[in-house]
Design an enzyme around this catalytic site. Structure first.
Site, mmCIF file in Angstrom:
data_model
loop_
_atom_site.group_PDB
_atom_site.id
_atom_site.type_symbol
_atom_site.label_atom_id
_atom_site.label_comp_id
_atom_site.label_asym_id
_atom_site.label_seq_id
_atom_site.Cartn_x
_atom_site.Cartn_y
_atom_site.Cartn_z
ATOM 1 N N ASN A 156 0.797 -1.230 0.000
ATOM 2 C CA ASN A 156 0.000 0.000 0.000
ATOM 3 C C ASN A 156 0.830 1.281 0.000
ATOM 4 O OD1 ASN A 156 0.727 -0.700 2.642
ATOM 5 N ND2 ASN A 156 -1.082 0.258 3.537
ATOM 6 N N GLU A 255 4.918 -4.028 12.520
ATOM 7 C CA GLU A 255 3.889 -2.996 12.347
ATOM 8 C C GLU A 255 2.740 -3.689 11.640
ATOM 9 O OE1 GLU A 255 1.337 -0.793 11.094
ATOM 10 O OE2 GLU A 255 2.732 -0.078 9.570
ATOM 11 N N CYS A 289 -3.122 1.217 6.954
ATOM 12 C CA CYS A 289 -3.353 0.676 8.294
ATOM 13 C C CYS A 289 -3.808 1.765 9.254
ATOM 14 C CB CYS A 289 -2.099 -0.018 8.815
ATOM 15 S SG CYS A 289 -0.642 1.047 8.848
ATOM 16 N N GLU A 463 8.610 2.694 14.498
ATOM 17 C CA GLU A 463 9.339 3.160 13.326
ATOM 18 C C GLU A 463 9.212 4.680 13.268
ATOM 19 O OE1 GLU A 463 9.422 -0.301 10.078
ATOM 20 O OE2 GLU A 463 7.463 0.653 10.221
#
Length: 482
Positions: A156, A255, A289, A463
């Protein structure tokens, strides 16, 4: 639209050069707007994965010993090259991913910033020295690169998810093998070329497109030289990789999935809330997300909020991502459209009402119309899993405690959004929400300078920010007397 990128590698990128797959297998990369094949890319095998790890291992000692300022300059040059080639990268993302050019351009700018940020962070790997409480010795703590890192990224955000991992890894002194999503390998391969042009030595960054993802990643995780796994993707796959990583006790950053609530209280600025919802929901057509997945709106303003949101959604232009006038491009593939369609149909069957959209446009390609659903029951299946599409389900609430309970009623905890004009309430609710990030009167939270990550089954580690580089470092304690 032809690729027209003469230096785009279509083979694996191992040890600083394009390398055909060991068994010469290739797979097609398609344009989700038309289904047309864009390119045939080498399909990495287990043998190729191990070769990429060997290249990263061979380059590891020299890269770890490279002066932090030199590593920083390489990342700074990569940032500048991404800026120079931003339009080329954006069009490539639109072609293989489907997202509208406006979103792709935003992604490239965001992706490049990770190289700039971690170029700045590379020179800030600070240790500590202290006197032991006993007074008998000093406690000296230094930070060293964790080692060879396997990076697995989703489709994505094919540029940003790659740079968000490569940037801190290189800043810390690690070498990497990137396994990009097989739907979108072209962007990752172009990033590899840009890094090489920026001065990254052979073997420091390797890119391994592969349809045989499970077997290839498993083989790499069982190689004794691999000491780090960073994965962005679904919680389901994350669980599998955590089990695989356990065999060699590999350091993991995960993640994973999200199911973001978007809370609108009765005192919210509705213009700001609708504008924020359009960003939080429709960035990348909802294929994120961080996308607002569940819109909880106070009953006193739900009707007006729904009306305004539906009006904005109905104005969005659906079309090929590469067309300048497009606001919403196709979803990544036909399976993604089928899933969104099924979730919407299920919600309607459970009592939800379609305000706008709710169906597929009559055109070739993997499209779904921007959709607003009202009167969604809190138990609806659409509220239990990531939609990953342009659908905004609205649920009403009547009190703060109820809003918090509904928002936290999920196994995920990546990000939440809160809109209120009462700062005390906003901060109180933000603290009560069980998520790693909160957008308070903001529909966008992602920032290279901030720690990105979630709680519960949305992941492990962070991150971005200084924390993102620490995930690629080991702390070494030295007891010393002088």
């Amino acid at each position: 639209m032809p690729l027209d990128i003469p230096d785009l590698p279509l083979d694996l990128w191992i040890d600083g050069k394009p390398t055909p797959a060991s068994d010469d297998r290739r797979f097609d990369v398609a344009d989700p707007a038309t289904g047309a094949v864009l390119a045939a890319v080498s399909d990495g095998s287990v043998e190729d994965g191990l070769a990429a790890v060997a290249a990263a291992e061979a380059a590891a000692a020299a890269w770890a010993a490279t002066a932090p300022r030199e590593r920083a300059e390489v990342l700074r040059r990569a940032f500048l090259l991404m800026q120079e080639r931003s339009e080329e990268l954006a069009r490539l993302i639109s072609l293989e991913n489907g997202k509208a050019l406006v979103d792709a351009r935003g992604e490239v700018a965001y992706a490049a910033e990770f190289f700039r940020w971690y170029g700045e962070e590379a020179v800030r790997i600070l240790g500590t020295v202290a006197t032991a409480p006993s007074g008998q010795n000093r406690i000296l703590v230094v930070h060293q690169p964790v080692g060879v890192a396997v990076l697995v990224t989703p489709w994505n955000f094919p540029a940003a998810m790659a740079t968000r991992k490569i940037g801190p890894a290189l800043a810390a002194g690690c070498t990497v093998v990137l396994k990009p999503a097989s739907d979108t390998p072209l962007t990752a391969l172009l990033v590899a070329r840009i890094l090489a042009d920026a001065g990254v030595p052979p073997g420091v960054v390797n890119v391994l497109p592969a349809r045989r993802s499970g077997a290839v990643v498993s083989a790499m995780l069982h190689h004794p030289s691999v000491r780090k796994l960073s994965f962005t993707g679904s919680t389901e796959v994350g669980r599998i990789l955590l089990r695989e990583a356990a065999d060699q006790v590999v350091n993991c950053s995960m993640e994973l999935g999200g199911n973001a609530p978007f809370l609108v209280f009765e005192d919210a600025d509705l213009d700001a809330a609708v504008a924020g919802a359009m960003v939080a929901k429709m960035r990348n057509a909802g294929e994120a997300c961080t996308a607002a997945n569940r819109l909880y709106v106070h009953a006193d303003v739900a009707g007006e909020f729904s009306r305004r949101l539906a009006e904005r959604m109905s104005e969005l232009r659906v079309g090929p991502g590469t067309a300048a006038e497009t606001d919403v491009g196709p979803l990544v593939n036909a399976d993604a459209v089928d899933k969104v369609d099924e979730l919407v149909r299920s919600a309607v069957a459970e009592g939800a009402r379609v305000v706008v959209g709710g169906d597929r446009p009559d055109r070739v390609g993997s499209y779904f119309n921007p959709t607003v659903l009202n009167d969604v029951p809190p138990s609806a299946a659409i509220l239990r899993e990531e939609i990953f599409g342009p659908v905004a389900p609205i649920v009403t609430f009547t009190g703060e405690a109820e809003a918090i309970r509904l928002a936290n009623d999920t196994e995920y905890g990546l990000v939440s959004y809160v809109y209120t004009n009462d700062l005390a309430r906003g901060l109180r609710v933000s603290e009560a929400l069980d998520s790693g990030m909160v957008g308070l009167n903001r529909g966008l939270v992602s920032d290279p300078a901030a720690p990105f990550g979630g709680t519960k089954q949305s992941g492990i580690g962070r991150e971005g920010g200084h924390e993102g580089m620490l995930d690629y470092l080991e702390s070494k304690y030295i007891a010393v007397s002088w």
